[in-house]
Design a protein around this motif. Structure first.
Motif, PDB file in Angstrom:
ATOM      1  N   LEU A   1       0.808  -1.074  -0.046  1.00  0.00           N
ATOM      2  CA  LEU A   1       0.108  -0.063  -0.101  1.00  0.00           C
ATOM      3  C   LEU A   1       0.965   1.085  -0.068  1.00  0.00           C
ATOM      4  O   LEU A   1       0.590   2.241  -0.710  1.00  0.00           O
ATOM      5  N   GLU A   2       1.847   1.299   0.990  1.00  0.00           N
ATOM      6  CA  GLU A   2       2.890   2.385   0.838  1.00  0.00           C
ATOM      7  C   GLU A   2       3.300   2.564  -0.370  1.00  0.00           C
ATOM      8  O   GLU A   2       3.588   3.646  -0.779  1.00  0.00           O
ATOM      9  N   GLN A   3       3.880   1.505  -1.188  1.00  0.00           N
ATOM     10  CA  GLN A   3       4.362   1.710  -2.331  1.00  0.00           C
ATOM     11  C   GLN A   3       3.475   2.494  -3.436  1.00  0.00           C
ATOM     12  O   GLN A   3       3.705   3.124  -4.175  1.00  0.00           O
ATOM     13  N   GLN A   4       2.144   2.104  -3.379  1.00  0.00           N
ATOM     14  CA  GLN A   4       1.073   2.690  -4.170  1.00  0.00           C
ATOM     15  C   GLN A   4       1.128   4.240  -3.946  1.00  0.00           C
ATOM     16  O   GLN A   4       0.739   4.850  -4.808  1.00  0.00           O
ATOM     17  N   PHE A   5       0.886   4.233  -2.582  1.00  0.00           N
ATOM     18  CA  PHE A   5       0.678   5.717  -2.046  1.00  0.00           C
ATOM     19  C   PHE A   5       1.728   6.359  -2.471  1.00  0.00           C
ATOM     20  O   PHE A   5       1.422   7.759  -2.549  1.00  0.00           O
ATOM     21  N   SER A   6       2.905   6.122  -2.382  1.00  0.00           N
ATOM     22  CA  SER A   6       3.955   7.021  -2.630  1.00  0.00           C
ATOM     23  C   SER A   6       4.019   7.651  -4.067  1.00  0.00           C
ATOM     24  O   SER A   6       4.764   8.753  -4.310  1.00  0.00           O
ATOM     25  N   SER A   7       3.048   7.194  -4.948  1.00  0.00           N
ATOM     26  CA  SER A   7       3.044   7.883  -6.397  1.00  0.00           C
ATOM     27  C   SER A   7       1.968   8.906  -6.170  1.00  0.00           C
ATOM     28  O   SER A   7       2.033   9.475  -7.546  1.00  0.00           O
ATOM     29  N   ILE A   8       1.520   9.240  -5.250  1.00  0.00           N
ATOM     30  CA  ILE A   8       0.494  10.387  -5.165  1.00  0.00           C
ATOM     31  C   ILE A   8       1.126  11.743  -5.098  1.00  0.00           C
ATOM     32  O   ILE A   8       1.942  11.794  -4.213  1.00  0.00           O
ATOM     33  N   ALA A   9       1.098  12.378  -5.894  1.00  0.00           N
ATOM     34  CA  ALA A   9       1.523  13.827  -5.825  1.00  0.00           C
ATOM     35  C   ALA A   9       1.144  14.417  -4.414  1.00  0.00           C
ATOM     36  O   ALA A   9      -0.233  14.450  -4.098  1.00  0.00           O
ATOM     37  N   GLY A  10       1.964  15.186  -3.925  1.00  0.00           N
ATOM     38  CA  GLY A  10       1.461  16.225  -2.468  1.00  0.00           C
ATOM     39  C   GLY A  10       1.664  15.447  -1.253  1.00  0.00           C
ATOM     40  O   GLY A  10       1.515  16.332  -0.132  1.00  0.00           O
ATOM     41  N   ILE A  11       2.099  14.309  -1.273  1.00  0.00           N
ATOM     42  CA  ILE A  11       2.225  13.471   0.058  1.00  0.00           C
ATOM     43  C   ILE A  11       3.651  14.175   0.539  1.00  0.00           C
ATOM     44  O   ILE A  11       4.521  13.933   0.196  1.00  0.00           O
TER      45      ILE A  11
ATOM     46  N   LEU B   1      -1.059   9.374   6.110  1.00  0.00           N
ATOM     47  CA  LEU B   1      -0.422  10.039   5.074  1.00  0.00           C
ATOM     48  C   LEU B   1      -0.988  11.834   5.219  1.00  0.00           C
ATOM     49  O   LEU B   1      -1.986  11.866   5.783  1.00  0.00           O
ATOM     50  N   GLN B   2       0.019  12.468   5.150  1.00  0.00           N
ATOM     51  CA  GLN B   2      -0.190  13.911   5.267  1.00  0.00           C
ATOM     52  C   GLN B   2       0.077  14.860   3.969  1.00  0.00           C
ATOM     53  O   GLN B   2       1.275  14.188   3.296  1.00  0.00           O
ATOM     54  N   PHE B   3      -0.686  15.628   3.629  1.00  0.00           N
ATOM     55  CA  PHE B   3      -0.499  16.155   2.219  1.00  0.00           C
ATOM     56  C   PHE B   3      -0.174  17.539   2.449  1.00  0.00           C
ATOM     57  O   PHE B   3      -0.688  18.273   3.521  1.00  0.00           O
ATOM     58  N   ASP B   4       0.509  18.015   1.515  1.00  0.00           N
ATOM     59  CA  ASP B   4       0.829  19.581   1.259  1.00  0.00           C
ATOM     60  C   ASP B   4      -0.347  20.167   0.657  1.00  0.00           C
ATOM     61  O   ASP B   4      -0.527  20.180  -0.474  1.00  0.00           O
ATOM     62  N   LEU B   5      -1.366  20.950   1.442  1.00  0.00           N
ATOM     63  CA  LEU B   5      -2.571  21.544   0.963  1.00  0.00           C
ATOM     64  C   LEU B   5      -2.059  22.938   0.131  1.00  0.00           C
ATOM     65  O   LEU B   5      -3.002  23.248  -0.594  1.00  0.00           O
ATOM     66  N   ASN B   6      -0.809  23.253   0.477  1.00  0.00           N
ATOM     67  CA  ASN B   6      -0.678  24.548  -0.321  1.00  0.00           C
ATOM     68  C   ASN B   6      -0.086  24.468  -1.823  1.00  0.00           C
ATOM     69  O   ASN B   6       0.440  25.161  -2.493  1.00  0.00           O
ATOM     70  N   ARG B   7       0.288  23.119  -2.144  1.00  0.00           N
ATOM     71  CA  ARG B   7       0.933  22.779  -3.400  1.00  0.00           C
ATOM     72  C   ARG B   7      -0.378  23.003  -4.408  1.00  0.00           C
ATOM     73  O   ARG B   7      -1.422  22.473  -4.388  1.00  0.00           O
ATOM     74  N   SER B   8      -0.132  23.775  -5.348  1.00  0.00           N
ATOM     75  CA  SER B   8      -1.054  23.975  -6.273  1.00  0.00           C
ATOM     76  C   SER B   8      -1.320  22.952  -7.534  1.00  0.00           C
ATOM     77  O   SER B   8      -0.340  22.394  -7.917  1.00  0.00           O
ATOM     78  N   GLY B   9      -2.399  23.098  -8.239  1.00  0.00           N
ATOM     79  CA  GLY B   9      -2.691  21.994  -9.233  1.00  0.00           C
ATOM     80  C   GLY B   9      -2.629  20.823  -8.942  1.00  0.00           C
ATOM     81  O   GLY B   9      -2.449  19.656  -9.690  1.00  0.00           O
ATOM     82  N   ILE B  10      -2.970  20.569  -7.870  1.00  0.00           N
ATOM     83  CA  ILE B  10      -3.074  18.941  -7.349  1.00  0.00           C
ATOM     84  C   ILE B  10      -4.649  18.700  -6.757  1.00  0.00           C
ATOM     85  O   ILE B  10      -5.205  19.486  -6.183  1.00  0.00           O
ATOM     86  N   SER B  11      -4.961  17.697  -7.248  1.00  0.00           N
ATOM     87  CA  SER B  11      -6.269  17.312  -6.802  1.00  0.00           C
ATOM     88  C   SER B  11      -6.107  16.042  -5.889  1.00  0.00           C
ATOM     89  O   SER B  11      -5.471  15.106  -6.035  1.00  0.00           O
ATOM     90  N   TYR B  12      -6.760  16.269  -4.509  1.00  0.00           N
ATOM     91  CA  TYR B  12      -6.376  14.963  -3.476  1.00  0.00           C
ATOM     92  C   TYR B  12      -7.636  14.217  -3.383  1.00  0.00           C
ATOM     93  O   TYR B  12      -8.651  14.468  -3.809  1.00  0.00           O
ATOM     94  N   ALA B  13      -7.204  12.783  -3.530  1.00  0.00           N
ATOM     95  CA  ALA B  13      -8.121  12.013  -3.321  1.00  0.00           C
ATOM     96  C   ALA B  13      -8.699  12.024  -2.085  1.00  0.00           C
ATOM     97  O   ALA B  13      -8.028  12.271  -1.031  1.00  0.00           O
ATOM     98  N   VAL B  14     -10.123  11.636  -1.740  1.00  0.00           N
ATOM     99  CA  VAL B  14     -10.550  11.491  -0.564  1.00  0.00           C
ATOM    100  C   VAL B  14     -10.810  10.078  -0.254  1.00  0.00           C
ATOM    101  O   VAL B  14     -11.343   9.273  -1.081  1.00  0.00           O
ATOM    102  N   PHE B  15     -10.238   9.756   0.863  1.00  0.00           N
ATOM    103  CA  PHE B  15     -10.114   8.050   1.404  1.00  0.00           C
ATOM    104  C   PHE B  15     -11.415   8.010   2.241  1.00  0.00           C
ATOM    105  O   PHE B  15     -11.588   8.973   3.212  1.00  0.00           O
TER     106      PHE B  15
END
Length: 75
Positions: free
Chosen positions: A35-45, A61-75
């Motif tokens: 799972l970690e290997q799959q999640f590591s491909s998500i931009a903004g983590i 998982l913690q995301f950078d909410l200030n990063r522009s141009g990223i759509s975050y998946a809702v888990f």
């Protein structure tokens, strides 16, 4: 909830997985690691931690909410 706490809560997601009677070692190697290997491909983590115990793995998982141009998946 203050705006800072609200923003922090939105930037953190926890994923739980279970495998009945799975040893902590099996949970880590066969469940959490793939799972970690799959999640590591998500931009903004910005941070990913995990813990495994008998029959259960949790990944935070913690995301950078200030990063522009990223759509975050809702888990």
């Amino acid at each position: 909830m203050s705006d800072g706490w609200s923003r922090l809560a939105k930037s953190v997601r926890q994923v739980s997985a279970s495998l009945p009677d799975g040893s902590p070692e099996t949970m880590a190697s066969s469940v959490a690691t793939p799972l970690e290997q799959q999640f590591s491909s998500i931009a903004g983590i910005t941070s990913m931690t995990s813990s495994s115990s008998l029959g259960s793995s949790q990944i935070t998982l913690q995301f950078d909410l200030n990063r522009s141009g990223i759509s975050y998946a809702v888990f």
